[in-house]
Design a protein around this motif. Structure first.
Motif, mmCIF file in Angstrom:
data_model
loop_
_atom_site.group_PDB
_atom_site.id
_atom_site.type_symbol
_atom_site.label_atom_id
_atom_site.label_comp_id
_atom_site.label_asym_id
_atom_site.label_seq_id
_atom_site.Cartn_x
_atom_site.Cartn_y
_atom_site.Cartn_z
ATOM 1 N N UNK A 47 0.826 -1.202 0.000
ATOM 2 C CA UNK A 47 0.000 0.000 0.000
ATOM 3 C C UNK A 47 0.859 1.251 0.000
ATOM 4 N N UNK A 48 1.863 1.251 0.874
ATOM 5 C CA UNK A 48 2.743 2.410 0.975
ATOM 6 C C UNK A 48 3.559 2.582 -0.305
ATOM 7 N N UNK A 49 4.042 1.441 -0.828
ATOM 8 C CA UNK A 49 4.838 1.496 -2.054
ATOM 9 C C UNK A 49 4.013 2.121 -3.176
ATOM 10 N N UNK A 50 2.797 1.619 -3.326
ATOM 11 C CA UNK A 50 1.968 2.116 -4.433
ATOM 12 C C UNK A 50 1.631 3.583 -4.249
ATOM 13 N N UNK A 51 1.335 3.971 -2.989
ATOM 14 C CA UNK A 51 1.001 5.364 -2.723
ATOM 15 C C UNK A 51 2.189 6.263 -3.080
ATOM 16 N N UNK A 52 3.396 5.787 -2.752
ATOM 17 C CA UNK A 52 4.582 6.584 -3.046
ATOM 18 C C UNK A 52 4.799 6.734 -4.538
ATOM 19 N N UNK A 53 4.786 5.597 -5.249
ATOM 20 C CA UNK A 53 5.193 5.692 -6.651
ATOM 21 C C UNK A 53 4.094 6.237 -7.546
ATOM 22 N N UNK A 54 2.876 6.357 -7.026
ATOM 23 C CA UNK A 54 1.820 6.904 -7.871
ATOM 24 C C UNK A 54 1.514 8.359 -7.533
ATOM 25 N N UNK A 55 2.264 8.940 -6.573
ATOM 26 C CA UNK A 55 2.052 10.352 -6.250
ATOM 27 C C UNK A 55 2.386 11.200 -7.468
ATOM 28 N N UNK A 56 1.597 12.274 -7.696
ATOM 29 C CA UNK A 56 1.801 13.039 -8.940
ATOM 30 C C UNK A 56 3.224 13.561 -9.130
ATOM 31 N N UNK A 57 3.855 14.017 -8.047
ATOM 32 C CA UNK A 57 5.203 14.568 -8.259
ATOM 33 C C UNK A 57 6.213 13.464 -8.591
ATOM 34 N N UNK A 58 5.953 12.244 -8.086
ATOM 35 C CA UNK A 58 6.850 11.139 -8.397
ATOM 36 C C UNK A 58 6.665 10.701 -9.851
ATOM 37 N N UNK A 59 5.407 10.607 -10.278
ATOM 38 C CA UNK A 59 5.146 10.239 -11.672
ATOM 39 C C UNK A 59 5.779 11.272 -12.604
ATOM 40 N N UNK A 60 5.625 12.563 -12.242
ATOM 41 C CA UNK A 60 6.215 13.615 -13.078
ATOM 42 C C UNK A 60 7.730 13.471 -13.131
ATOM 43 N N UNK A 61 8.339 13.066 -12.017
ATOM 44 C CA UNK A 61 9.799 12.947 -12.008
ATOM 45 C C UNK A 61 10.256 11.754 -12.851
ATOM 46 N N UNK A 62 9.473 10.660 -12.835
ATOM 47 C CA UNK A 62 9.810 9.524 -13.709
ATOM 48 C C UNK A 62 9.774 9.964 -15.162
ATOM 49 N N UNK A 63 8.711 10.697 -15.477
ATOM 50 C CA UNK A 63 8.552 11.125 -16.864
ATOM 51 C C UNK A 63 9.751 11.969 -17.284
ATOM 52 N N UNK A 64 10.147 12.894 -16.391
ATOM 53 C CA UNK A 64 11.278 13.760 -16.715
ATOM 54 C C UNK A 64 12.572 12.942 -16.809
ATOM 55 N N UNK A 65 12.808 12.077 -15.827
ATOM 56 C CA UNK A 65 14.063 11.335 -15.803
ATOM 57 C C UNK A 65 14.206 10.455 -17.041
ATOM 58 N N UNK A 66 13.173 9.673 -17.332
ATOM 59 C CA UNK A 66 13.266 8.777 -18.483
ATOM 60 C C UNK A 66 13.225 9.563 -19.785
ATOM 61 N N UNK A 67 12.359 10.568 -19.865
ATOM 62 C CA UNK A 67 12.248 11.358 -21.085
ATOM 63 C C UNK A 67 13.548 12.085 -21.401
ATOM 64 N N UNK A 228 10.681 20.225 -12.772
ATOM 65 C CA UNK A 228 12.082 19.886 -13.069
ATOM 66 C C UNK A 228 12.728 19.065 -11.960
ATOM 67 N N UNK A 229 11.931 18.295 -11.238
ATOM 68 C CA UNK A 229 12.519 17.400 -10.240
ATOM 69 C C UNK A 229 12.823 16.053 -10.889
ATOM 70 N N UNK A 230 14.082 15.612 -10.833
ATOM 71 C CA UNK A 230 14.396 14.286 -11.366
ATOM 72 C C UNK A 230 14.174 13.239 -10.281
ATOM 73 N N UNK A 231 13.984 11.998 -10.710
ATOM 74 C CA UNK A 231 13.666 10.934 -9.745
ATOM 75 C C UNK A 231 14.761 10.759 -8.680
ATOM 76 N N UNK A 232 16.062 10.776 -9.049
ATOM 77 C CA UNK A 232 17.072 10.627 -7.996
ATOM 78 C C UNK A 232 16.986 11.710 -6.920
ATOM 79 N N UNK A 233 16.575 12.905 -7.303
ATOM 80 C CA UNK A 233 16.434 13.975 -6.308
ATOM 81 C C UNK A 233 15.318 13.650 -5.323
ATOM 82 N N UNK A 234 14.226 13.082 -5.840
ATOM 83 C CA UNK A 234 13.126 12.702 -4.952
ATOM 84 C C UNK A 234 13.571 11.614 -3.987
ATOM 85 N N UNK A 235 14.433 10.716 -4.477
ATOM 86 C CA UNK A 235 14.940 9.653 -3.597
ATOM 87 C C UNK A 235 15.709 10.278 -2.436
#
Lengths: 279, 332
Positions: A47-67, A228-235
């Protein structure tokens, strides 16, 4: 090239020690730390994992990092090929210097690169001040992220392609020309197939490096949530908020995604190689 | 480099622990206190030597307050912590049980020997005419402040902005949120700590105004030149209380409990208070303030307990994942 099958004797002795060492090394250095990441994130419950990785700012950071990594990887492929071509095929004064310059992004601490790029590209910087009137803003935008990642990724492509290009048989090109091929045909049907596996390798390396890059990007990106937040920064941010499970959850997704991508690139490479061997 | 510093300090502190000789203390602190504690350490060592005849050596470790607290939780052997906000020391008590939960009642004034506040650092001549909070949300003003999720100072800045808007609008929460949202729309870059933001503003020349600790602003003036920057103190701001605490279990393990306690009590003495004032921390003692009459402009203060119900509540509502700060950024 003949391959040695599992258990069939090769020319050099010592298959078992070498094989065991490989397995041991990969387990100790790669697999065990990685599984610790997964275990730690799994420990907090799905539950916690899914809540974390589906948060809008996290999804946006994945998009930025991979893109951004993808774009940077592609740019590195094109520019890197050009650089390698120039370094292999032409002689010019200062060539040794240019050759050494290519490796500089490897050696430079990435934070230094980030700070240097940022001060170049802010609106008052040496480069930024000429771009600003054109409406192009680089520092503190996604474009800035791509610029930093391209800087980091370039040497991977150059260094993968360079030796292959150097070994390429020029007689093939001459033969093609004598048979009436146009320049375009020579490039796409003679040169490109030879360097394609090397380009793929270079791309995979540059892309993977870009995904994990932290030091240079955080200076030029501006680190604005959702933008402009990259995923490693969120980590790192999660860690500083004592949310270890959340940090490892974000990391796990990145690991899985990049593993699948690299697996895909390797498969593509194997296919091209088989294709070439068949010809 | 920054990250390796606490590790290095830990190694240094760890490797020499059992050797005979002077007592060693490790003070794990937040970003802008380097200069303050350098002077405090020297003064305390002198005083301790005079009193007990023994030598004491103090090492310092600095970084973002949250990161420092995490290092202590992860095992950085801090004998004392002097962090930017009580919540971070609460976390150490809660997660690592290295000190009791009631640590804040053990020293006077909620364990905060000095207070500080949030002020504005602007460029010389104040070209954008920034005098008060409302000037920060005007279009075309670029504000530099670190990310409140990672920086203690930035959390104070955020709450200062929120609190003054709340006061101006007679407690209207929606208007306060709107003000803070507009403020962050003017922020072009979010660094992770206070020093990073100062560098962005002062050395890289980005932004029109830096929201920062009062002591950090005046230190920047001293170090980087009064000909380049000016400090503007707003009429209303938050009373920032960066607390200090002995980390009981670590200090006991090192046999340094007594020295650690004396070290923190020293901060409350006349000499300790004066050193604080010299470094632009607002001392608790009236005598120390009197020695620097024009140093601390009058500010109408509000506290975090008054307007936000304490750190725990403020943290949960504003800075946790999915909190108000996230919402502000998700909305635009």
């Amino acid at each position: 090239m003949p391959r040695t099958n599992f258990r069939s004797p090769s020319v050099l002795p010592g298959f078992w020690p070498a094989f065991s060492y490989t397995v041991l090394y990969l387990s100790l250095i790669v697999l065990i730390p990685l599984s610790a990441v997964f275990l730690r994130s799994a420990a907090s419950g799905w539950g916690h994992v899914w809540k974390t990785i589906s948060a809008p700012n996290v999804v946006a950071s994945y998009r930025l990092s991979f893109g951004a990594s993808l774009v940077a990887g592609l740019v590195s492929v094109v520019v890197g090929f050009l650089v390698a071509w120039v370094l292999v095929r032409y002689r010019f004064p200062g060539k040794a210097l240019a050759d050494a310059l290519v490796d500089l992004p490897f050696a430079l601490p990435t934070a230094v690169a980030g700070i240097a790029l940022t001060s170049l590209y802010t609106e008052s910087g040496w480069v930024g001040r000429y771009l600003a009137p054109l409406g192009i803003r680089v520092a503190f935008t996604r474009l800035g992220v791509v610029v930093a990642l391209t800087f980091i990724g370039l040497p991977f492509v150059v260094r993968s392609v360079q030796p292959v290009l150097g070994d390429a048989d020029r007689e093939l090109e001459e033969a093609a020309r004598s048979l009436g091929a146009t320049r375009r045909q020579i490039f796409w049907r003679v040169i490109f197939p030879i360097v394609r596996p090397a380009l793929l390798t270079g791309f995979a390396l540059a892309f993977a490096r870009a995904l994990g890059e932290y030091g240079s990007v955080i200076f030029i990106s501006g680190n604005l949530p959702m933008k402009t937040e990259i995923a490693p920064l969120l980590i790192v941010g999660k860690l500083e908020q004592y949310d270890y499970a959340g940090a490892t959850a974000i990391a796990s997704v990145m690991l899985i995604a990049s593993f699948l991508l690299l697996l895909g690139v390797n498969a593509l490479q194997r296919r091209t190689r088989r294709f070439m061997e068949a010809e | 480099m920054k990250r390796s510093l606490p590790m290095l300090a830990a190694l240094l502190a760890g490797s020499v622990l059992n050797a005979a000789g002077p007592i060693r203390l490790l003070n794990v602190s937040y970003d802008p206190t380097r200069e303050l504690y350098q002077e405090i350490d020297a003064a305390f060592a002198r005083q301790w030597k005079a009193k007990t005849g023994a030598d004491v050596e103090i090492s310092q470790s600095h970084g973002g307050s949250g990161k420092q607290a995490r290092s202590v939780i992860d095992g950085l052997p801090a004998d004392v912590v002097t962090l930017a906000l009580a919540y971070d020391i609460d976390s150490i008590a809660e997660r690592a049980h290295l000190l009791p939960a009631n640590w804040q009642s053990r020293l006077p004034f909620n364990s905060t020997p000095y207070t500080s506040t949030i002020v504005f650092l602007v460029r010389k001549g104040n070209p954008k005419h920034i005098q008060d909070w409302d000037d920060l949300v005007k279009p075309g003003v670029a504000v530099i402040t670190p990310n409140p999720k990672t920086s203690g100072g930035a959390r104070w800045s955020y709450l200062a902005a929120w609190g003054q808007a709340l006061k101006k609008n007679h407690g209207d929460d929606r208007k306060a949120e709107d003000f803070v949202a507009r403020l962050y729309r003017n922020v072009p870059v979010l660094d992770s700590g206070a020093r990073g933001a100062t560098t962005t503003f002062a050395q890289r020349g980005i932004g029109d105004v830096l929201l920062t600790w009062e002591n950090e602003a005046f230190l920047a003036l001293d170090e980087l030149g009064k000909d380049k920057f000016e400090a503007v103190t707003p009429a209303v701001s938050i009373l920032a209380e960066p607390p200090v605490a002995v980390v009981d279990k670590v200090a006991a393990r090192h046999g340094a409990t007594e020295a650690a306690k004396a070290y923190l009590e020293f901060l409350y003495t006349g000499e300790g208070q004066e050193i604080g004032a010299k470094h632009y921390y607002r001392p608790r003692s009236a005598q120390a303030i009197a020695k620097y009459p024009n140093r601390f402009p009058k500010v109408q203060f509000f506290t975090i307990d008054e307007l936000f119900g304490g750190w725990r509540k403020a943290q949960q509502r504003h800075f946790e994942d999915g909190g108000v700060f996230d919402r502000i950024y998700a909305a635009h």
